[in-house]
Motif scaffolding. Sequence first.
Motif, PDB file in Angstrom:
ATOM      1  N   GLN A   1      19.835 -34.736 -44.073  1.00 21.77           N
ATOM      2  CA  GLN A   1      18.782 -35.577 -43.511  1.00 21.77           C
ATOM      3  C   GLN A   1      18.302 -34.966 -42.199  1.00 21.77           C
ATOM      4  O   GLN A   1      19.085 -34.710 -41.303  1.00 21.77           O
ATOM      5  N   VAL A   2      16.987 -34.780 -42.117  1.00 15.95           N
ATOM      6  CA  VAL A   2      16.416 -34.193 -40.907  1.00 15.95           C
ATOM      7  C   VAL A   2      16.441 -35.216 -39.778  1.00 15.95           C
ATOM      8  O   VAL A   2      16.052 -36.367 -39.950  1.00 15.95           O
ATOM      9  N   GLN A   3      16.933 -34.782 -38.630  1.00 14.84           N
ATOM     10  CA  GLN A   3      16.924 -35.629 -37.442  1.00 14.84           C
ATOM     11  C   GLN A   3      16.435 -34.833 -36.259  1.00 14.84           C
ATOM     12  O   GLN A   3      16.828 -33.682 -36.058  1.00 14.84           O
ATOM     13  N   LEU A   4      15.589 -35.480 -35.477  1.00 16.72           N
ATOM     14  CA  LEU A   4      15.090 -34.916 -34.227  1.00 16.72           C
ATOM     15  C   LEU A   4      15.375 -35.929 -33.131  1.00 16.72           C
ATOM     16  O   LEU A   4      14.999 -37.094 -33.260  1.00 16.72           O
ATOM     17  N   VAL A   5      16.024 -35.490 -32.081  1.00 19.44           N
ATOM     18  CA  VAL A   5      16.388 -36.391 -30.995  1.00 19.44           C
ATOM     19  C   VAL A   5      15.902 -35.805 -29.682  1.00 19.44           C
ATOM     20  O   VAL A   5      16.349 -34.727 -29.263  1.00 19.44           O
ATOM     21  N   GLU A   6      14.992 -36.531 -29.044  1.00 18.88           N
ATOM     22  CA  GLU A   6      14.452 -36.095 -27.759  1.00 18.88           C
ATOM     23  C   GLU A   6      15.278 -36.677 -26.616  1.00 18.88           C
ATOM     24  O   GLU A   6      15.841 -37.760 -26.739  1.00 18.88           O
ATOM     25  N   SER A   7      15.288 -35.952 -25.523  1.00 21.20           N
ATOM     26  CA  SER A   7      15.952 -36.429 -24.315  1.00 21.20           C
ATOM     27  C   SER A   7      15.307 -35.780 -23.102  1.00 21.20           C
ATOM     28  O   SER A   7      14.542 -34.825 -23.237  1.00 21.20           O
ATOM     29  N   GLY A   8      15.617 -36.330 -21.938  1.00 23.50           N
ATOM     30  CA  GLY A   8      15.165 -35.719 -20.704  1.00 23.50           C
ATOM     31  C   GLY A   8      14.014 -36.420 -20.010  1.00 23.50           C
ATOM     32  O   GLY A   8      13.614 -36.015 -18.920  1.00 23.50           O
ATOM     33  N   GLY A   9      13.486 -37.453 -20.629  1.00 19.23           N
ATOM     34  CA  GLY A   9      12.398 -38.164 -19.986  1.00 19.23           C
ATOM     35  C   GLY A   9      12.880 -38.951 -18.781  1.00 19.23           C
ATOM     36  O   GLY A   9      14.087 -39.074 -18.530  1.00 19.23           O
ATOM     37  N   GLY A  10      11.928 -39.477 -18.031  1.00 19.32           N
ATOM     38  CA  GLY A  10      12.282 -40.260 -16.859  1.00 19.32           C
ATOM     39  C   GLY A  10      11.099 -40.471 -15.956  1.00 19.32           C
ATOM     40  O   GLY A  10       9.955 -40.196 -16.328  1.00 19.32           O
ATOM     41  N   LEU A  11      11.384 -40.931 -14.762  1.00 18.73           N
ATOM     42  CA  LEU A  11      10.365 -41.192 -13.748  1.00 18.73           C
ATOM     43  C   LEU A  11      10.364 -40.051 -12.744  1.00 18.73           C
ATOM     44  O   LEU A  11      11.425 -39.673 -12.223  1.00 18.73           O
ATOM     45  N   VAL A  12       9.190 -39.538 -12.474  1.00 21.81           N
ATOM     46  CA  VAL A  12       9.067 -38.434 -11.529  1.00 21.81           C
ATOM     47  C   VAL A  12       7.778 -38.618 -10.732  1.00 21.81           C
ATOM     48  O   VAL A  12       6.813 -39.202 -11.230  1.00 21.81           O
ATOM     49  N   GLN A  13       7.779 -38.132  -9.523  1.00 23.61           N
ATOM     50  CA  GLN A  13       6.570 -38.206  -8.701  1.00 23.61           C
ATOM     51  C   GLN A  13       5.588 -37.106  -9.092  1.00 23.61           C
ATOM     52  O   GLN A  13       5.991 -36.048  -9.615  1.00 23.61           O
ATOM     53  N   ALA A  14       4.333 -37.352  -8.835  1.00 26.49           N
ATOM     54  CA  ALA A  14       3.319 -36.338  -9.102  1.00 26.49           C
ATOM     55  C   ALA A  14       3.684 -35.041  -8.383  1.00 26.49           C
ATOM     56  O   ALA A  14       4.134 -35.054  -7.239  1.00 26.49           O
ATOM     57  N   GLY A  15       3.501 -33.942  -9.084  1.00 21.94           N
ATOM     58  CA  GLY A  15       3.871 -32.644  -8.556  1.00 21.94           C
ATOM     59  C   GLY A  15       5.275 -32.212  -8.915  1.00 21.94           C
ATOM     60  O   GLY A  15       5.647 -31.057  -8.700  1.00 21.94           O
ATOM     61  N   GLY A  16       6.049 -33.140  -9.458  1.00 23.20           N
ATOM     62  CA  GLY A  16       7.428 -32.846  -9.808  1.00 23.20           C
ATOM     63  C   GLY A  16       7.566 -32.196 -11.168  1.00 23.20           C
ATOM     64  O   GLY A  16       6.574 -31.871 -11.825  1.00 23.20           O
ATOM     65  N   SER A  17       8.813 -32.022 -11.580  1.00 28.83           N
ATOM     66  CA  SER A  17       9.127 -31.341 -12.830  1.00 28.83           C
ATOM     67  C   SER A  17      10.129 -32.139 -13.656  1.00 28.83           C
ATOM     68  O   SER A  17      10.931 -32.902 -13.109  1.00 28.83           O
ATOM     69  N   LEU A  18      10.046 -31.935 -14.950  1.00 28.84           N
ATOM     70  CA  LEU A  18      11.021 -32.481 -15.888  1.00 28.84           C
ATOM     71  C   LEU A  18      11.213 -31.477 -17.007  1.00 28.84           C
ATOM     72  O   LEU A  18      10.272 -30.731 -17.340  1.00 28.84           O
ATOM     73  N   THR A  19      12.395 -31.500 -17.603  1.00 33.88           N
ATOM     74  CA  THR A  19      12.652 -30.682 -18.780  1.00 33.88           C
ATOM     75  C   THR A  19      13.067 -31.591 -19.925  1.00 33.88           C
ATOM     76  O   THR A  19      14.051 -32.328 -19.819  1.00 33.88           O
ATOM     77  N   LEU A  20      12.293 -31.550 -20.982  1.00 29.40           N
ATOM     78  CA  LEU A  20      12.602 -32.322 -22.177  1.00 29.40           C
ATOM     79  C   LEU A  20      13.323 -31.434 -23.179  1.00 29.40           C
ATOM     80  O   LEU A  20      13.038 -30.237 -23.276  1.00 29.40           O
ATOM     81  N   SER A  21      14.204 -32.037 -23.938  1.00 32.65           N
ATOM     82  CA  SER A  21      14.911 -31.315 -24.993  1.00 32.65           C
ATOM     83  C   SER A  21      14.741 -32.034 -26.318  1.00 32.65           C
ATOM     84  O   SER A  21      14.645 -33.261 -26.358  1.00 32.65           O
ATOM     85  N   CYS A  22      14.721 -31.251 -27.375  1.00 34.16           N
ATOM     86  CA  CYS A  22      14.672 -31.789 -28.732  1.00 34.16           C
ATOM     87  C   CYS A  22      15.820 -31.144 -29.492  1.00 34.16           C
ATOM     88  O   CYS A  22      15.842 -29.916 -29.663  1.00 34.16           O
ATOM     89  N   ALA A  23      16.748 -31.959 -29.928  1.00 38.85           N
ATOM     90  CA  ALA A  23      17.884 -31.474 -30.714  1.00 38.85           C
ATOM     91  C   ALA A  23      17.626 -31.779 -32.180  1.00 38.85           C
ATOM     92  O   ALA A  23      17.341 -32.925 -32.533  1.00 38.85           O
ATOM     93  N   ALA A  24      17.711 -30.750 -33.003  1.00 36.92           N
ATOM     94  CA  ALA A  24      17.389 -30.891 -34.421  1.00 36.92           C
ATOM     95  C   ALA A  24      18.622 -30.692 -35.283  1.00 36.92           C
ATOM     96  O   ALA A  24      19.525 -29.923 -34.932  1.00 36.92           O
ATOM     97  N   SER A  25      18.646 -31.389 -36.392  1.00 32.94           N
ATOM     98  CA  SER A  25      19.734 -31.225 -37.345  1.00 32.94           C
ATOM     99  C   SER A  25      19.225 -31.536 -38.745  1.00 32.94           C
ATOM    100  O   SER A  25      18.170 -32.147 -38.910  1.00 32.94           O
ATOM    101  N   GLY A  26      19.972 -31.081 -39.746  1.00 32.50           N
ATOM    102  CA  GLY A  26      19.628 -31.390 -41.123  1.00 32.50           C
ATOM    103  C   GLY A  26      18.682 -30.418 -41.787  1.00 32.50           C
ATOM    104  O   GLY A  26      18.194 -30.685 -42.888  1.00 32.50           O
ATOM    105  N   MET A  27      18.426 -29.298 -41.101  1.00 32.62           N
ATOM    106  CA  MET A  27      17.564 -28.284 -41.732  1.00 32.62           C
ATOM    107  C   MET A  27      17.939 -26.916 -41.187  1.00 32.62           C
ATOM    108  O   MET A  27      18.712 -26.817 -40.234  1.00 32.62           O
ATOM    109  N   THR A  28      17.376 -25.882 -41.797  1.00 35.51           N
ATOM    110  CA  THR A  28      17.558 -24.528 -41.279  1.00 35.51           C
ATOM    111  C   THR A  28      16.581 -24.349 -40.135  1.00 35.51           C
ATOM    112  O   THR A  28      15.449 -23.916 -40.316  1.00 35.51           O
ATOM    113  N   PHE A  29      17.044 -24.696 -38.960  1.00 32.07           N
ATOM    114  CA  PHE A  29      16.177 -24.852 -37.799  1.00 32.07           C
ATOM    115  C   PHE A  29      15.323 -23.625 -37.531  1.00 32.07           C
ATOM    116  O   PHE A  29      14.123 -23.739 -37.252  1.00 32.07           O
ATOM    117  N   GLY A  30      15.916 -22.464 -37.624  1.00 31.36           N
ATOM    118  CA  GLY A  30      15.245 -21.248 -37.167  1.00 31.36           C
ATOM    119  C   GLY A  30      14.005 -20.842 -37.937  1.00 31.36           C
ATOM    120  O   GLY A  30      13.241 -19.998 -37.461  1.00 31.36           O
TER     121      GLY A  30
END
Length: 115
Positions: A1-30
């Motif tokens: 079963q294909v699953q995609l799970v995002e993480s890393g969101g949040g509250l940030v001030q303008a001009g700031g930075s965030l890094t989001l991640s997507c973890a995948a499973s259930g398939m030949t990702f590459g």
Amino acid sequence: QVQLVESGGGLVQAGGSLTLSCAASGMTFGIYAIQWYRQAPGKQRELVASITSGGRRFYADSMKGRFTISRDNAKNTVTLQMNSLKPEDTAVYYCNLVMRDLDYWGKGTLVTVSS
């Protein structure tokens, strides 16, 4: 079963930075291209960036120079580094892949940019 799970969101001030991640499973990702989309309140979902299996990248115009998409096939993850964030970047960000003409989506991660 294909699953995609995002993480890393949040509250940030303008001009700031965030890094989001997507973890995948259930398939030949590459072998699959992965996309990041976002949906702001009251707006349609829009493509943010994509990365092919070979690492070729595409960015929507408003993200060029600010966002960077990358992938780690060994870890089955795709990251979206977001810099110089603006209030208009506020949205739920979704990870997506298309496999055998079917769209797979994660549940999204909320990014809020305050002015």
